[in-house]
Design an enzyme around this catalytic site. Structure first.
Site, mmCIF file in Angstrom:
data_model
loop_
_atom_site.group_PDB
_atom_site.id
_atom_site.type_symbol
_atom_site.label_atom_id
_atom_site.label_comp_id
_atom_site.label_asym_id
_atom_site.label_seq_id
_atom_site.Cartn_x
_atom_site.Cartn_y
_atom_site.Cartn_z
ATOM 1 N N ASN A 98 0.867 -1.180 0.000
ATOM 2 C CA ASN A 98 0.000 0.000 0.000
ATOM 3 C C ASN A 98 0.906 1.233 0.000
ATOM 4 O O ASN A 98 1.497 1.558 1.026
ATOM 5 C CB ASN A 98 -0.896 -0.047 1.253
ATOM 6 C CG ASN A 98 -1.723 1.206 1.427
ATOM 7 O OD1 ASN A 98 -1.796 2.053 0.531
ATOM 8 N ND2 ASN A 98 -2.355 1.334 2.580
ATOM 9 N N SER A 135 3.641 -2.005 10.363
ATOM 10 C CA SER A 135 5.099 -2.047 10.555
ATOM 11 C C SER A 135 5.696 -3.420 10.254
ATOM 12 O O SER A 135 6.621 -3.871 10.920
ATOM 13 C CB SER A 135 5.475 -1.593 11.968
ATOM 14 O OG SER A 135 5.040 -0.263 12.190
ATOM 15 N N HIS A 157 -9.462 0.999 4.909
ATOM 16 C CA HIS A 157 -8.187 1.199 5.607
ATOM 17 C C HIS A 157 -8.430 2.123 6.801
ATOM 18 O O HIS A 157 -9.249 3.042 6.730
ATOM 19 C CB HIS A 157 -7.160 1.803 4.644
ATOM 20 C CG HIS A 157 -5.784 1.801 5.242
ATOM 21 N ND1 HIS A 157 -5.385 2.765 6.133
ATOM 22 C CD2 HIS A 157 -4.753 0.941 5.114
ATOM 23 C CE1 HIS A 157 -4.137 2.492 6.521
ATOM 24 N NE2 HIS A 157 -3.739 1.388 5.918
ATOM 25 N N GLU A 177 -6.875 4.545 7.902
ATOM 26 C CA GLU A 177 -6.693 5.978 7.601
ATOM 27 C C GLU A 177 -7.940 6.545 6.914
ATOM 28 O O GLU A 177 -8.288 7.704 7.115
ATOM 29 C CB GLU A 177 -5.428 6.175 6.751
ATOM 30 C CG GLU A 177 -4.174 5.971 7.603
ATOM 31 C CD GLU A 177 -2.974 5.420 6.861
ATOM 32 O OE1 GLU A 177 -2.935 5.481 5.621
ATOM 33 O OE2 GLU A 177 -2.061 4.918 7.546
ATOM 34 N N LYS A 202 0.122 4.268 -0.249
ATOM 35 C CA LYS A 202 -0.526 5.453 0.351
ATOM 36 C C LYS A 202 -0.287 6.681 -0.543
ATOM 37 O O LYS A 202 -0.248 6.555 -1.752
ATOM 38 C CB LYS A 202 -0.039 5.652 1.783
ATOM 39 C CG LYS A 202 -0.202 4.365 2.609
ATOM 40 C CD LYS A 202 -0.028 4.537 4.074
ATOM 41 C CE LYS A 202 -0.257 3.206 4.771
ATOM 42 N NZ LYS A 202 -0.138 3.274 6.206
ATOM 43 N N GLU A 250 -5.165 -4.923 10.659
ATOM 44 C CA GLU A 250 -4.146 -3.901 10.865
ATOM 45 C C GLU A 250 -4.420 -3.142 12.159
ATOM 46 O O GLU A 250 -5.243 -2.214 12.177
ATOM 47 C CB GLU A 250 -4.156 -2.912 9.704
ATOM 48 C CG GLU A 250 -3.920 -3.567 8.358
ATOM 49 C CD GLU A 250 -3.386 -2.559 7.351
ATOM 50 O OE1 GLU A 250 -2.247 -2.729 6.915
ATOM 51 O OE2 GLU A 250 -4.090 -1.590 7.045
ATOM 52 N N GLY A 280 2.635 2.339 10.735
ATOM 53 C CA GLY A 280 3.566 3.454 10.549
ATOM 54 C C GLY A 280 4.276 3.881 11.826
ATOM 55 O O GLY A 280 4.911 4.925 11.867
#
Ligand code: PGA
Length: 251
Positions: free
Chosen positions: A9, A214, A96, A98, A11, A168, A174
C-alpha cells in the site's frame, strides 16, 4: 484454496514516474518469490494506468487504495469501480484505518463499496483493526468482530471468495511498533472463527487473512510462520523494492 499474498500500500507517496520506477524494480526482483505467493501493488489513483501498463502480463496485480460508494455521476473527486477496472486494477483496498479515521468511512459505506467492487469483479482487501485505546481497554476482539459482522456478514460465502481480510492494528501502522506474532495470530484465529461461525469451515479455511502494521523483512518470517497469517499488507516497507521483496521472500 487459501492464497498467500503480499500487498504493498503506497498510500500518498511517489510521483507518477517514481511509482512506475518502483513497480518496475519490484517486478525485476520478483522472480525469486515462490509461485504460490501473490504480489499486489496499490499505488495512488493517478498512477494506476501507468503502473498497470508497466506490469501488464506480469505476475503482479494492481490494486486501488479506495473506491467510490456510488456507481457514477455527480460525485466530484471520487473514483468508481468501473474506472478502476478500466485503469487495470483487479483489486481495491477498502476500509483502511486511515480512511476510517480521517475521511469518516463507516461500516455502512463500506458495505456499499464492497458490493459495488464485487459487482465489477474487483477483488477486495478489507481492512479491520482496533486503535490503541481499544487495545488498552481490552476491546480489540470486540472491535474487530463488529467490523467483520457489520461488513462481511452482508455477503455470501460465494462472494467471500473475492474478499481478503487485512488485520491492521492502528497502533502498529507506521509506528515501527509491530504486533508480536502471538498478538497477531490470536486475532487472526479469532477472525477465522468468526468466518467459520457464519459461513462454515470451508469458507473459513479458504479465507486469506493478511497482517499489516510495521511489517518489514526482519519480522515478516515470524509473522508469516503463524498458521492463520497468510501474508501482509505493507505500507512503509513497500516503498523500497528490496524491502517489499524481502518481505515476500519470508514465506
Ligand atoms: P505500515 O502500514 O506498514 O507503514 O505500518 C501498513 C498499512 O497501513 O497498510
Amino acid at each position: 484454496m487459501r492464497k498467500f499474498i503480499v500487498a504493498g500500500n503506497w498510500k500518498m507517496n511517489t510521483t507518477v514516474p517514481e511509482g512506475v520506477e518502483l513497480a518496475k524494480a519490484v517486478l525485476e526482483k520478483a522472480k525469486d518469490i515462490p509461485a504460490n505467493v501473490e504480489l499486489i501493488v496499490a499505488p495512488p489513483f493517478t498512477h494506476l494506468v501507468s503502473v498497470a501498463d508497466a506490469l501488464k502480463g506480469s505476475r503482479i496485480a494492481v490494486s486501488a487504495q479506495n473506491c467510490a460508494d456510488e456507481e457514477k455521476g455527480a460525485f466530484t473527486g471520487e473514483v468508481s469501480a468501473d474506472m478502476l477496472v478500466s485503469a487495470g486494477c483487479s483489486y481495491t483496498i477498502l476500509g483502511h484505518s486511515e480512511r476510517r479515521q480521517y475521511y469518516g468511512e463507516t461500516d455502512a459505506k463500506l458495505v456499499k463499496k464492497v458490493r459495488l467492487a464485487l459487482s465489477r469483479n474487483l477483488k477486495v482487501i478489507l481492512c479491520v483493526g482496533e486503535n490503541l485505546k481499544e487495545r488498552e481497554a481490552g476491546k480489540h476482539f470486540d472491535v474487530v468482530r463488529a467490523q467483520i459482522e457489520n461488513v462481511l456478514f452482508n455477503f455470501s460465502a460465494e462472494e467471500l471468495k473475492s474478499i481478503v481480510i487485512a488485520y491492521e492494528p492502528v497502533w502498529a501502522i507506521g509506528t515501527g511498533k509491530t504486533a508480536t506474532a502471538e498478538q497477531a495470530e490470536e486475532i487472526h484465529r479469532c477472525i477465522r472463527s468468526i468466518i467459520e461461525e457464519k459461513f462454515g469451515p470451508a469458507a473459513a479455511d479458504d479465507m486469506t487473512i493478511l497482517y499489516g502494521g510495521s511489517c518489514k523483512p526482519s519480522n515478516a518470517k515470524e509473522l508469516f510462520a503463524c498458521p492463520d497469517i497468510d501474508g501482509g499488507l505493507i505500507g512503509g516497507a513497500a516503498l523500497k523494492a528490496d524491502d517489499f521483496i524481502g518481505i515476500a521472500l519470508s514465506f
